[in-house]
Design an enzyme around this catalytic site. Structure first.
Site, PDB file in Angstrom:
ATOM      1  N   PRO A  47     -29.074 -29.396  37.812  1.00 21.12           N
ATOM      2  CA  PRO A  47     -29.799 -28.460  38.676  1.00 21.12           C
ATOM      3  C   PRO A  47     -29.648 -27.023  38.194  1.00 21.12           C
ATOM      4  CG  PRO A  47     -27.790 -29.218  39.748  1.00 21.12           C
ATOM      5  CD  PRO A  47     -27.944 -30.040  38.500  1.00 21.12           C
ATOM      6  N   THR A  52     -31.290 -23.041  39.229  1.00 22.33           N
ATOM      7  CA  THR A  52     -32.152 -22.185  40.032  1.00 22.33           C
ATOM      8  C   THR A  52     -33.165 -21.471  39.142  1.00 22.33           C
ATOM      9  OG1 THR A  52     -30.481 -21.823  41.723  1.00 22.33           O
ATOM     10  CG2 THR A  52     -32.182 -20.145  41.509  1.00 22.33           C
ATOM     11  N   GLN A  72     -31.622 -31.673  44.947  1.00 25.39           N
ATOM     12  CA  GLN A  72     -30.320 -31.109  45.287  1.00 25.39           C
ATOM     13  C   GLN A  72     -30.458 -30.222  46.520  1.00 25.39           C
ATOM     14  OE1 GLN A  72     -28.153 -27.697  43.562  1.00 25.39           O
ATOM     15  NE2 GLN A  72     -26.737 -29.203  42.721  1.00 25.39           N
ATOM     16  N   TYR A  78     -21.188 -22.651  46.782  1.00 27.11           N
ATOM     17  CA  TYR A  78     -22.069 -22.795  47.934  1.00 27.11           C
ATOM     18  C   TYR A  78     -21.316 -23.405  49.123  1.00 27.11           C
ATOM     19  CZ  TYR A  78     -25.519 -21.024  44.811  1.00 27.11           C
ATOM     20  OH  TYR A  78     -26.180 -20.195  43.944  1.00 27.11           O
ATOM     21  N   ARG A 133     -22.268 -33.336  44.146  1.00 22.90           N
ATOM     22  CA  ARG A 133     -21.802 -32.517  43.017  1.00 22.90           C
ATOM     23  C   ARG A 133     -20.614 -31.674  43.456  1.00 22.90           C
ATOM     24  NH1 ARG A 133     -23.938 -30.134  37.980  1.00 22.90           N
ATOM     25  NH2 ARG A 133     -23.241 -27.983  37.741  1.00 22.90           N
ATOM     26  N   GLY A 179     -27.675 -28.552  31.229  1.00 20.24           N
ATOM     27  CA  GLY A 179     -28.371 -27.532  31.968  1.00 20.24           C
ATOM     28  C   GLY A 179     -29.224 -26.638  31.097  1.00 20.24           C
TER      29      GLY A 179
END
Length: 385
Positions: free
Chosen positions: A26, A28, A101, A183, A231, A318
């Site tokens: 994942p 952003t 996600q 997060y 994750r 990534g």
């Protein structure tokens, strides 16, 4: 295609048969409308990368209460579901598999960067370092979040559940809960972001992991554990996180979750705490390893080494996927990887997002066509793996 462990087909338990063991991690990219609906170009982006064994999307906020950055996508409304359905349809048409996600920002946010304009919510009122991604390129410094009440915590759990159901309705093959990289779930686990004196903190490991366990169990009950991944990034200091001794916390967390039958655990490694080596023996399901966090991008050799060691079943990549939509084909042939267009990482269009050439186009330009590839989505060329 070179028949190495990394690039050979693999039966990934509840996910099914994958064409290779290369997972798109994942990342952003901020390609959503102001309301959080993914733009049309998002479908092109993910469909171009359908040659990955598995795609995990960028972080998607489960409700506006968890939004961290402007133009980050959501999975709360009918418009969001329809926007993501266009993405999943495109990926499936290209032969891919894709998980959503779900990422609640917690303290990572700012009123200017959030649709509701409210203060972000977090386990404790601890201001993160750095700045938020606001509208029109604004980068306001983070502010102190509001400490979550018990009702806020229970609402956050239900927001994850609702978004997971929306993900299934949107056609995703499954859901990954973002419990890493600073997060919300990670904020409950870490030392410096959870200063609570109730049953969700109190310095007790059992209390510190309580929120993570509640979210995982609630979402598993809602959509099926076989559709759910998690994750984690134990000991990752990114974005001001501090975990002096991650091992006892994450061992306890895995002890609670290992028997649920989740689709996978997605685990990042780091030099301070060798999470893969410590936690692999404690996880009896599918494990995706990530060894590039806070370091150099993962190479083919590094991915092969992780698989050979037995510390992971799949390897996530990534940054290499940003500029190499046909990454598995490039890894297989040893073709050079393209550089990232950093100036357009978080802009709102196709440039730096869907305009990276495929290997076949490079071969055609050099007079070496026919060595790899077949017709791919949106008129591009990709390689089936």
């Amino acid at each position: 295609m070179t028949n190495t462990a990394l690039l050979a087909p693999y039966s990934a338990g509840p996910i099914g048969l994958l064409p290779n063991r290369v997972v798109m991690a994942p990342m952003t990219r901020a390609r959503a409308a102001d309301d959080g609906t993914p733009l049309a170009v998002v479908a092109d982006h993910y469909a171009q990368r359908a040659g990955a064994g598995l795609i995990v999307t960028e972080g998607i906020w489960p409700s506006s209460r968890g939004q961290s950055g402007w133009r980050y996508p959501g999975l709360e409304t009918a418009a969001h579901i329809e926007g993501w359905r266009r993405v999943t349809d495109a990926v499936h048409a290209a032969g891919g598999r894709i998980y959503a996600q779900l990422m609640h920002g917690g303290r990572n946010g700012h009123p200017l960067a959030r649709i509701d304009g409210d203060l972000p919510l977090a386990p404790s009122a601890v201001t993160p370092p750095g700045h938020a991604h606001g509208p029109d390129g604004a980068k306001p410094d983070y502010v102190a979040p509001r400490e979550m009440t018990r009702d806020d915590i229970h609402t956050a759990v239900q927001d994850f559940v609702a978004a997971a159901r929306n993900a299934v309705e949107a056609g995703f093959d499954g859901v990954e809960l973002h419990g890493a990289n600073s997060y919300l779930i990670h904020q409950f686990l870490a030392d410096n972001t959870n200063l609570r004196d109730d049953e969700y903190g109190r310095g007790s490991i059992a209390d510190r992991i309580r929120f993570a366990v509640e979210v995982v169990r609630a979402v598993a009950d809602a959509i099926g554990a076989e559709r759910l991944g998690l994750r984690l990034s134990p000991g990752n200091p990114q974005f001001g996180m501090a975990e002096a001794d991650p091992a006892p916390v994450y061992r306890a967390l895995l002890a609670e979750l290992d028997g649920l039958g989740l689709a996978y655990l997605h685990l990042t490694d780091n030099d301070r705490y060798p999470a893969l080596a410590d936690l692999r023996p404690r996880w009896h399901g599918l494990l995706i390893g990530n060894v590039g966090e806070n370091g150099d991008p993962t190479t083919r050799e590094a991915g092969e080494a992780v698989l050979a060691s037995g510390l992971a079943d799949l390897v996530s990549y990534g940054r290499a996927f940003i500029s190499n939509p046909d990454l598995p084909a490039r890894l297989a042939t040893g073709a050079p990887l393209q550089e990232i267009d950093h100036a357009h990482l978080y802009t709102n269009g196709a440039r730096g997002y869907t305009d990276y050439p495929f290997l076949e186009r490079e071969l055609v330009a050099s007079g070496q066509s026919g060595q790899s590839g077949q017709s791919g989505p949106a008129g591009q060329t990709s390689t089936s793996t």
